[in-house]
Motif scaffolding. Structure first.
Motif, PDB file in Angstrom:
ATOM      1  N   THR A  14       0.829  -1.209   0.000  1.00  0.00           N
ATOM      2  CA  THR A  14       0.000   0.000   0.000  1.00  0.00           C
ATOM      3  C   THR A  14       0.860   1.255   0.000  1.00  0.00           C
ATOM      4  N   GLU A  15       1.913   1.278   0.800  1.00  0.00           N
ATOM      5  CA  GLU A  15       2.765   2.463   0.889  1.00  0.00           C
ATOM      6  C   GLU A  15       3.500   2.720  -0.428  1.00  0.00           C
ATOM      7  N   VAL A  16       3.976   1.631  -1.074  1.00  0.00           N
ATOM      8  CA  VAL A  16       4.707   1.779  -2.337  1.00  0.00           C
ATOM      9  C   VAL A  16       3.786   2.296  -3.439  1.00  0.00           C
ATOM     10  N   LYS A  22       0.810   8.960  -6.474  1.00  0.00           N
ATOM     11  CA  LYS A  22       0.880  10.384  -6.162  1.00  0.00           C
ATOM     12  C   LYS A  22       1.841  11.120  -7.093  1.00  0.00           C
ATOM     13  N   HIS A  23       2.929  10.444  -7.500  1.00  0.00           N
ATOM     14  CA  HIS A  23       3.978  11.148  -8.232  1.00  0.00           C
ATOM     15  C   HIS A  23       4.110  10.740  -9.698  1.00  0.00           C
ATOM     16  N   ALA A  24       3.597   9.566 -10.067  1.00  0.00           N
ATOM     17  CA  ALA A  24       3.732   9.111 -11.461  1.00  0.00           C
ATOM     18  C   ALA A  24       2.506   9.510 -12.264  1.00  0.00           C
ATOM     19  N   ALA A  25       2.723   9.752 -13.549  1.00  0.00           N
ATOM     20  CA  ALA A  25       1.606  10.095 -14.424  1.00  0.00           C
ATOM     21  C   ALA A  25       0.746   8.859 -14.664  1.00  0.00           C
ATOM     22  N   LYS A  26      -0.553   9.054 -14.706  1.00  0.00           N
ATOM     23  CA  LYS A  26      -1.457   7.942 -14.974  1.00  0.00           C
ATOM     24  C   LYS A  26      -1.226   7.439 -16.397  1.00  0.00           C
ATOM     25  N   GLY A  27      -1.349   6.135 -16.568  1.00  0.00           N
ATOM     26  CA  GLY A  27      -1.181   5.579 -17.905  1.00  0.00           C
ATOM     27  C   GLY A  27      -0.885   4.097 -17.844  1.00  0.00           C
ATOM     28  N   GLU A  28      -0.574   3.532 -19.028  1.00  0.00           N
ATOM     29  CA  GLU A  28      -0.365   2.094 -19.139  1.00  0.00           C
ATOM     30  C   GLU A  28       0.841   1.628 -18.335  1.00  0.00           C
ATOM     31  N   LYS A  29       1.931   2.407 -18.349  1.00  0.00           N
ATOM     32  CA  LYS A  29       3.141   1.992 -17.639  1.00  0.00           C
ATOM     33  C   LYS A  29       2.902   1.892 -16.129  1.00  0.00           C
ATOM     34  N   LEU A  30       2.207   2.898 -15.568  1.00  0.00           N
ATOM     35  CA  LEU A  30       1.919   2.860 -14.131  1.00  0.00           C
ATOM     36  C   LEU A  30       1.033   1.670 -13.784  1.00  0.00           C
ATOM     37  N   SER A  31       0.036   1.412 -14.608  1.00  0.00           N
ATOM     38  CA  SER A  31      -0.867   0.285 -14.373  1.00  0.00           C
ATOM     39  C   SER A  31      -0.109  -1.035 -14.396  1.00  0.00           C
ATOM     40  N   GLU A  32       0.839  -1.171 -15.326  1.00  0.00           N
ATOM     41  CA  GLU A  32       1.621  -2.406 -15.430  1.00  0.00           C
ATOM     42  C   GLU A  32       2.475  -2.621 -14.185  1.00  0.00           C
ATOM     43  N   VAL A  33       3.110  -1.541 -13.719  1.00  0.00           N
ATOM     44  CA  VAL A  33       3.969  -1.651 -12.535  1.00  0.00           C
ATOM     45  C   VAL A  33       3.143  -2.049 -11.317  1.00  0.00           C
ATOM     46  N   PRO A  50      10.088 -13.086   3.395  1.00  0.00           N
ATOM     47  CA  PRO A  50      10.051 -11.780   4.058  1.00  0.00           C
ATOM     48  C   PRO A  50       9.925 -10.635   3.051  1.00  0.00           C
ATOM     49  N   VAL A  51       9.355  -9.526   3.511  1.00  0.00           N
ATOM     50  CA  VAL A  51       9.217  -8.340   2.668  1.00  0.00           C
ATOM     51  C   VAL A  51      10.588  -7.817   2.265  1.00  0.00           C
ATOM     52  N   ALA A  52      11.563  -8.024   3.121  1.00  0.00           N
ATOM     53  CA  ALA A  52      12.923  -7.534   2.843  1.00  0.00           C
ATOM     54  C   ALA A  52      13.501  -8.145   1.580  1.00  0.00           C
ATOM     55  N   SER A  53      12.931  -9.278   1.126  1.00  0.00           N
ATOM     56  CA  SER A  53      13.443  -9.895  -0.101  1.00  0.00           C
ATOM     57  C   SER A  53      13.015  -9.118  -1.341  1.00  0.00           C
ATOM     58  N   VAL A  54      12.055  -8.168  -1.187  1.00  0.00           N
ATOM     59  CA  VAL A  54      11.610  -7.334  -2.302  1.00  0.00           C
ATOM     60  C   VAL A  54      12.537  -6.142  -2.477  1.00  0.00           C
ATOM     61  N   HIS A  55      12.880  -5.516  -1.366  1.00  0.00           N
ATOM     62  CA  HIS A  55      13.697  -4.301  -1.458  1.00  0.00           C
ATOM     63  C   HIS A  55      14.441  -4.058  -0.167  1.00  0.00           C
ATOM     64  N   GLU A  56      15.527  -3.328  -0.259  1.00  0.00           N
ATOM     65  CA  GLU A  56      16.255  -2.861   0.913  1.00  0.00           C
ATOM     66  C   GLU A  56      15.759  -1.455   1.256  1.00  0.00           C
ATOM     67  N   GLY A  57      15.903  -1.073   2.479  1.00  0.00           N
ATOM     68  CA  GLY A  57      15.463   0.257   2.873  1.00  0.00           C
ATOM     69  C   GLY A  57      13.947   0.305   3.058  1.00  0.00           C
ATOM     70  N   GLU A  61      11.562   4.539  -0.222  1.00  0.00           N
ATOM     71  CA  GLU A  61      12.797   4.513  -0.999  1.00  0.00           C
ATOM     72  C   GLU A  61      12.672   3.580  -2.194  1.00  0.00           C
ATOM     73  N   TYR A  62      11.993   2.439  -1.985  1.00  0.00           N
ATOM     74  CA  TYR A  62      11.765   1.495  -3.080  1.00  0.00           C
ATOM     75  C   TYR A  62      10.875   2.117  -4.142  1.00  0.00           C
ATOM     76  N   ALA A  63       9.835   2.845  -3.687  1.00  0.00           N
ATOM     77  CA  ALA A  63       8.911   3.492  -4.630  1.00  0.00           C
ATOM     78  C   ALA A  63       9.640   4.546  -5.459  1.00  0.00           C
ATOM     79  N   LYS A  64      10.576   5.253  -4.833  1.00  0.00           N
ATOM     80  CA  LYS A  64      11.340   6.268  -5.564  1.00  0.00           C
ATOM     81  C   LYS A  64      12.194   5.637  -6.658  1.00  0.00           C
ATOM     82  N   GLU A  65      12.745   4.428  -6.372  1.00  0.00           N
ATOM     83  CA  GLU A  65      13.532   3.722  -7.382  1.00  0.00           C
ATOM     84  C   GLU A  65      12.657   3.343  -8.570  1.00  0.00           C
TER      85      GLU A  65
END
Length: 299
Positions: A14-16, A22-33, A50-57, A61-65
């Protein structure tokens, strides 16, 4: 998939995705991600990984990447923001100053007259009284006010009627302007000794704004302008049972007034019976409120 998530998987997902939306433009790419993330987190929870296997930090921070590979929302320029604010202001003004707008009426009622008296010609004219007939209410023989009009018509409304003892009766009322538009208006204001304010609008307005019963001398057996009266068979007042006077005023934004009155018993041969007793004898009893009509017109 999202609805199947729970616990830390749901919280992180939910947080990601919230950050991305909030920051990405709506469209096909965002929907795919977002779709890929939903599947990824669901697989992790199913496997107990574990959730840690998805991302560090942190999730942010993961959403920004992820956001680095997505088209960003376009930010409005300062000129665009200014233009939007101007349009909003114009729309609000158009609504506010429309003659039929409730907001416009509220700004041009008695409250505005009191705040900006220099914009209006104000005058007090007729003073009179308005009456409510009292009736018994079964089954406990208490009595209530009923809008009956033996005298002058005015838009008073009795909201509260309380008589915890036989010597005093308290009422709370409200009233609206008789008429009110963009240029003029009129309202009947209940006041102690109404005749004192005939053709003295400034004094009347000051009295209801800064009302203090200590400013007046209540003379015994002299009508205060408001009373509870026993009515004879000929339709005229046979006796004053109670003398009334205001206790407070509250001027509302829509130009209406809330006010309170207390009625104190007047000792006489007629005060030996209560109002209930008179009503049980089929006698008529009226509550009368004296008022001054205040009018205004824009200059």
């Amino acid at each position: 998939m999202k609805t199947e998530l729970s616990g830390e998987y749901l919280a992180d997902y939910t947080e990601v995705t919230k950050y991305l939306k909030k920051h990405a433009a709506k469209g096909e790419k965002l929907s795919e991600v977002i779709s890929d993330l939903s599947e990824l987190y669901s697989d992790l929870e199913a496997e107990g990984a574990p959730v840690a296997s998805v991302h560090e930090g942190t999730a942010e921070e993961y959403a920004k990447e992820l956001l680095e590979n997505l088209p960003k929302k376009k930010k409005l320029s300062s000129k665009a923001i200014t233009a939007i604010l101007v349009i909003i202001a114009v729309l609000i003004s158009a609504i506010y100053f429309t003659n039929d707008s409730k907001m416009a009426i509220a700004s041009r009622g008695l409250e505005r007259v009191i705040k900006k008296p220099e914009q209006y010609s104000i005058y007090a004219n007729s003073n009179n009284r308005y009456g409510f007939e009292l009736y018994l209410q079964e089954p406990d023989n208490t009595f209530v006010c009923i809008n009956s009009v033996p005298w002058e018509t005015t838009p008073f409304s009795v909201k509260y009627f309380e008589y915890s003892d036989d010597d005093k009766i308290y009422i709370e009322c409200s009233l609206m302007s008789d008429y009110q538009n963009s240029e003029e208006g009129s309202i009947k204001i209940p006041i102690l000794y109404p005749s004192l304010f005939y053709n003295e609008p400034e004094k009347l307005i000051d009295s209801i704004i800064n009302f203090d019963i200590g400013d007046y001398n209540i003379i015994e057996n002299l009508s205060t302008g408001s009373s509870i009266e026993l009515i004879g068979d000929n339709g005229y007042a046979l006796a004053v049972l109670y003398d009334g006077y205001p206790t407070y005023y509250k001027i509302n934004r829509d130009g209406s007034i809330d006010f309170g009155y207390v009625f104190e018993i007047r000792e006489s041969q007629y005060s030996k019976k209560t109002i209930q007793e008179y009503l049980l004898e089929d006698k008529k009893v009226y509550l009368a409120i004296g008022f001054v009509e205040l009018s205004w017109i824009s200059k």
